[in-house]
Design a protein around this motif. Sequence first.
Motif: not given
Length: 288
Positions: A127-136, A269-285
């Motif tokens: 198993g491996s680890f990856y990063q996926y983005s619309q840019r790269h 308990l301390p508050p959490g941190i909001a998930d950064t939304l995935f940037d899908d601006s390059g994906t057609p709707v």
Amino acid sequence: MLIRVGQAGCALRWDATAHCWRWPDPVGGQLYAWPAPAGMPSGVRMQESACVMACCASGRVLLGLGKRLGMIDLPDPGQPSRPLQAQVLTTIDAAEARTSISDGCTDRAGNFVFGTANTAPDKRPIGSFYQYSQRHGLRRLALPVVVTAGGIAFSPDGRRMYFADAEGGAIMQCSYDAERAKVGDVTPFAEVLERGAGAAVVDSVGSLWSVQGGALVQYDADGGVRQRIALAREAAASVAYGGPGLKQLLLLGARGGLYGLPSDLAAGLPPGIADTLFDDSGTPVRRL
């Protein structure tokens, strides 16, 4: 217990746009929401099962579908419900039939970082680890191979990544450069109390909450164990912060139950941190 739906639970996420928690049921092929947004059912059926997800800037949902990443458009309020078909974005490790996506979340920059597991009986570390983005697109992270990738989370500033092999005995940490998809300085962060390090989340003071062996373990920012929390009715499968001010920490059970912490545990308990939304601006709707 707040609600029980479906047959199984896996990845739990807070959707800050729709103000609800979302999670896929990999057995029943559903995507659930609680509380259900106005005019929407609590569950929508998908044509394929998923066990990993992220909420997108457009309001869509990014899913890990076996060996593929896909995107679905949620139905509009009042729209007739029918199975949702994902738009396939990329296939992962196509030449290796034994691997499947096992864990993932967005980093602080909005890229989707995920890992794969060996689903074959041999249990070799492939198993491996990856990063996926619309840019790269898809970029493999230079991390050690694992049997089952899990425990992926990021420090509050996003410059440190946590990860684990669910078959191993330690949670690891490394430096992380989101723009270049570069990692380095891989070192142990903490020992796993129980076999099976799965989903993880980091709160606003840098504590790591790790699901392992069906329980939830809290580590401080230096890797020291703070507390262990177990569900009475089922094993825990995932954890997420959400709600007003990100002050609620909820647990998703392996059989589909959604749980809040008792007031004595939640207090202070301390508050959490909001998930950064995935940037899908390059994906057609795609309209359904």
